[in-house]
Design an enzyme around this catalytic site. Structure first.
Site, PDB file in Angstrom:
ATOM      1  N   ILE A  42       0.823  -1.216   0.000  1.00  0.00           N
ATOM      2  CA  ILE A  42       0.000   0.000   0.000  1.00  0.00           C
ATOM      3  C   ILE A  42       0.861   1.271   0.000  1.00  0.00           C
ATOM      4  O   ILE A  42       0.389   2.326  -0.430  1.00  0.00           O
ATOM      5  CB  ILE A  42      -0.989  -0.028   1.183  1.00  0.00           C
ATOM      6  CG1 ILE A  42      -2.160   0.924   0.938  1.00  0.00           C
ATOM      7  CG2 ILE A  42      -0.293   0.259   2.509  1.00  0.00           C
ATOM      8  CD1 ILE A  42      -3.339   0.695   1.848  1.00  0.00           C
ATOM      9  N   SER A  86      -7.354  -5.277  10.312  1.00  0.00           N
ATOM     10  CA  SER A  86      -7.569  -6.278  11.384  1.00  0.00           C
ATOM     11  C   SER A  86      -7.289  -7.723  10.988  1.00  0.00           C
ATOM     12  O   SER A  86      -7.400  -8.609  11.833  1.00  0.00           O
ATOM     13  CB  SER A  86      -8.994  -6.206  11.974  1.00  0.00           C
ATOM     14  OG  SER A  86      -9.142  -5.114  12.838  1.00  0.00           O
ATOM     15  N   THR A  87      -6.933  -7.979   9.728  1.00  0.00           N
ATOM     16  CA  THR A  87      -6.787  -9.389   9.321  1.00  0.00           C
ATOM     17  C   THR A  87      -5.362  -9.920   9.482  1.00  0.00           C
ATOM     18  O   THR A  87      -5.071 -11.046   9.084  1.00  0.00           O
ATOM     19  CB  THR A  87      -7.221  -9.623   7.857  1.00  0.00           C
ATOM     20  OG1 THR A  87      -6.299  -8.976   6.978  1.00  0.00           O
ATOM     21  CG2 THR A  87      -8.621  -9.111   7.603  1.00  0.00           C
ATOM     22  N   VAL A 129      -2.189  -9.253  12.533  1.00  0.00           N
ATOM     23  CA  VAL A 129      -1.954  -9.550  13.943  1.00  0.00           C
ATOM     24  C   VAL A 129      -3.252  -9.530  14.755  1.00  0.00           C
ATOM     25  O   VAL A 129      -3.404 -10.276  15.732  1.00  0.00           O
ATOM     26  CB  VAL A 129      -0.943  -8.525  14.514  1.00  0.00           C
ATOM     27  CG1 VAL A 129      -0.812  -8.638  16.026  1.00  0.00           C
ATOM     28  CG2 VAL A 129       0.413  -8.716  13.866  1.00  0.00           C
ATOM     29  N   TYR A 130      -4.228  -8.708  14.374  1.00  0.00           N
ATOM     30  CA  TYR A 130      -5.478  -8.586  15.144  1.00  0.00           C
ATOM     31  C   TYR A 130      -6.432  -9.759  14.915  1.00  0.00           C
ATOM     32  O   TYR A 130      -7.449  -9.861  15.606  1.00  0.00           O
ATOM     33  CB  TYR A 130      -6.169  -7.252  14.860  1.00  0.00           C
ATOM     34  CG  TYR A 130      -5.545  -6.075  15.597  1.00  0.00           C
ATOM     35  CD1 TYR A 130      -4.391  -6.225  16.367  1.00  0.00           C
ATOM     36  CD2 TYR A 130      -6.116  -4.805  15.534  1.00  0.00           C
ATOM     37  CE1 TYR A 130      -3.826  -5.160  17.046  1.00  0.00           C
ATOM     38  CE2 TYR A 130      -5.561  -3.727  16.218  1.00  0.00           C
ATOM     39  CZ  TYR A 130      -4.416  -3.904  16.966  1.00  0.00           C
ATOM     40  OH  TYR A 130      -3.868  -2.835  17.648  1.00  0.00           O
ATOM     41  N   GLY A 132       3.590  -4.952  10.836  1.00  0.00           N
ATOM     42  CA  GLY A 132       2.683  -5.117   9.704  1.00  0.00           C
ATOM     43  C   GLY A 132       2.625  -3.886   8.816  1.00  0.00           C
ATOM     44  O   GLY A 132       3.637  -3.229   8.540  1.00  0.00           O
ATOM     45  N   VAL A 133       1.423  -3.566   8.390  1.00  0.00           N
ATOM     46  CA  VAL A 133       1.259  -2.452   7.458  1.00  0.00           C
ATOM     47  C   VAL A 133       1.644  -1.128   8.118  1.00  0.00           C
ATOM     48  O   VAL A 133       2.173  -0.220   7.463  1.00  0.00           O
ATOM     49  CB  VAL A 133      -0.178  -2.447   6.875  1.00  0.00           C
ATOM     50  CG1 VAL A 133      -1.218  -2.090   7.900  1.00  0.00           C
ATOM     51  CG2 VAL A 133      -0.260  -1.555   5.652  1.00  0.00           C
ATOM     52  N   ASP A 134       1.394  -1.022   9.408  1.00  0.00           N
ATOM     53  CA  ASP A 134       1.741   0.196  10.158  1.00  0.00           C
ATOM     54  C   ASP A 134       3.250   0.448  10.088  1.00  0.00           C
ATOM     55  O   ASP A 134       3.702   1.572   9.772  1.00  0.00           O
ATOM     56  CB  ASP A 134       1.282  -0.024  11.608  1.00  0.00           C
ATOM     57  CG  ASP A 134       1.258   1.230  12.451  1.00  0.00           C
ATOM     58  OD1 ASP A 134       1.680   2.282  11.967  1.00  0.00           O
ATOM     59  OD2 ASP A 134       0.813   1.139  13.603  1.00  0.00           O
ATOM     60  N   ASN A 148      -2.535   0.983  15.665  1.00  0.00           N
ATOM     61  CA  ASN A 148      -3.023   0.599  17.002  1.00  0.00           C
ATOM     62  C   ASN A 148      -3.428   1.876  17.745  1.00  0.00           C
ATOM     63  O   ASN A 148      -3.194   2.978  17.273  1.00  0.00           O
ATOM     64  CB  ASN A 148      -1.985  -0.231  17.764  1.00  0.00           C
ATOM     65  CG  ASN A 148      -0.677   0.503  17.929  1.00  0.00           C
ATOM     66  OD1 ASN A 148      -0.661   1.687  18.275  1.00  0.00           O
ATOM     67  ND2 ASN A 148       0.429  -0.166  17.681  1.00  0.00           N
TER      68      ASN A 148
HETATM   69  P1  ADP Z   1      -3.906  -5.530  12.109  1.00  0.00           P
HETATM   70  O1  ADP Z   1      -3.164  -5.317  13.398  1.00  0.00           O
HETATM   71  O2  ADP Z   1      -5.016  -4.506  11.879  1.00  0.00           O
HETATM   72  O3  ADP Z   1      -4.344  -6.937  11.922  1.00  0.00           O
HETATM   73  P2  ADP Z   1      -1.631  -5.908  10.290  1.00  0.00           P
HETATM   74  O4  ADP Z   1      -0.714  -4.869   9.771  1.00  0.00           O
HETATM   75  O5  ADP Z   1      -1.066  -6.987  11.159  1.00  0.00           O
HETATM   76  O6  ADP Z   1      -2.825  -5.118  10.995  1.00  0.00           O
HETATM   77  O7  ADP Z   1      -2.370  -6.626   9.076  1.00  0.00           O
HETATM   78  C1  ADP Z   1      -3.411  -6.036   8.337  1.00  0.00           C
HETATM   79  C2  ADP Z   1      -3.284  -6.447   6.902  1.00  0.00           C
HETATM   80  O8  ADP Z   1      -2.267  -5.678   6.283  1.00  0.00           O
HETATM   81  C3  ADP Z   1      -2.898  -7.914   6.701  1.00  0.00           C
HETATM   82  O9  ADP Z   1      -3.792  -8.473   5.736  1.00  0.00           O
HETATM   83  C4  ADP Z   1      -1.482  -7.842   6.134  1.00  0.00           C
HETATM   84  O10 ADP Z   1      -1.256  -8.890   5.197  1.00  0.00           O
HETATM   85  C5  ADP Z   1      -1.516  -6.510   5.427  1.00  0.00           C
HETATM   86  N1  ADP Z   1      -0.230  -5.846   5.158  1.00  0.00           N
HETATM   87  C6  ADP Z   1       0.965  -5.979   5.781  1.00  0.00           C
HETATM   88  N2  ADP Z   1       1.882  -5.173   5.220  1.00  0.00           N
HETATM   89  C7  ADP Z   1       1.251  -4.509   4.209  1.00  0.00           C
HETATM   90  C8  ADP Z   1       1.639  -3.547   3.220  1.00  0.00           C
HETATM   91  N3  ADP Z   1       2.875  -3.065   3.178  1.00  0.00           N
HETATM   92  N4  ADP Z   1       0.689  -3.098   2.329  1.00  0.00           N
HETATM   93  C9  ADP Z   1      -0.569  -3.562   2.376  1.00  0.00           C
HETATM   94  N5  ADP Z   1      -0.992  -4.461   3.275  1.00  0.00           N
HETATM   95  C10 ADP Z   1      -0.097  -4.930   4.169  1.00  0.00           C
END
Ligand code: ADP
Length: 173
Positions: free
Chosen positions: A9, A115-116, A118-119, A30-32, A22
């Site tokens: 993203i 949320s899909t 770690v959450y 993760g994405v954060d 969070n």
């Molecule tokens: P949460 O804590 O809300 O579950 P995560 O970051 O652990 O957040 O995961 C949320 C989604 O983001 C997952 O489906 C993961 O595969 C996805 N994700 C992780 N890194 C990226 C990225 N760089 N771009 C887009 N999606 C990502």
């Protein structure tokens, strides 16, 4: 209009990307983590001024080094079995993010699969909620362009198949 992309993203070059943050808004994995690394340290500095964000709500920052102009930080629910308001809170994340984008005059916005990771929210119900909430919003704002950015192949396949289905007008969350 709804678009589907498989990828990272942080590469989205539109008005805003949504961060699955969070409650502290002070960064995580993760994405954060990917968004903070790509945006640079100024993003964290702005996040520190916001004082966190409750689950289901959204906050706006600039995008700094990202191609996207803004980041919308939303806090998804942690999955606790499904009877703790998780579905409503996840829907609220999508709706509040879209309303915030709309209030700022933003037109193109990209969502991760909130949320899909770690959450732990199960992927297919999460995708159904995301798609239905976005479709409902787009009825009132058809000029907005919403991209679902799926990082993992499983989510991408789920979205591909669900987006082919016609919206069911009887199925309200
Ligand atoms: P949460 O804590 O809300 O579950 P995560 O970051 O652990 O957040 O995961 C949320 C989604 O983001 C997952 O489906 C993961 O595969 C996805 N994700 C992780 N890194 C990226 C990225 N760089 N771009 C887009 N999606 C990502």
């Amino acid at each position: 209009m709804i678009k589907l992309t498989q990828g990272n993203i942080v590469d989205f070059a539109g008005d805003a990307i949504v961060n699955a943050a969070n409650k502290s808004l002070l960064g995580g994995g993760g994405v954060d983590g990917a968004i903070h690394r790509a945006a640079g340290p100024e993003l964290l500095a702005e996040c520190r001024t916001l004082g966190g964000c409750p689950t289901g709500q959204a906050r706006l920052t600039r995008g700094y080094q990202l191609p996207a102009r803004y980041v919308i930080h939303t806090v998804g629910p942690v999955w606790k079995g499904g009877n703790h308001g998780e579905k409503e809170l996840l829907s609220s994340c999508y709706r509040e993010s879209l309303q915030l984008a709309d209030r700022q005059g933003l037109r193109s916005i990209a969502f991760p699969n909130i949320s899909t990771g770690v959450y732990g929210f199960p992927k297919e119900p999460a995708a159904r909620i995301a798609i239905q909430t976005v479709r409902e919003f787009l009825e009132a704002r058809p000029e907005m362009e919403v991209s679902f950015f799926c990082f993992d192949a499983e989510n991408y396949a789920i979205y591909q198949s669900l987006l082919k289905e016609q919206p069911d007008p009887a199925s309200k969350q």
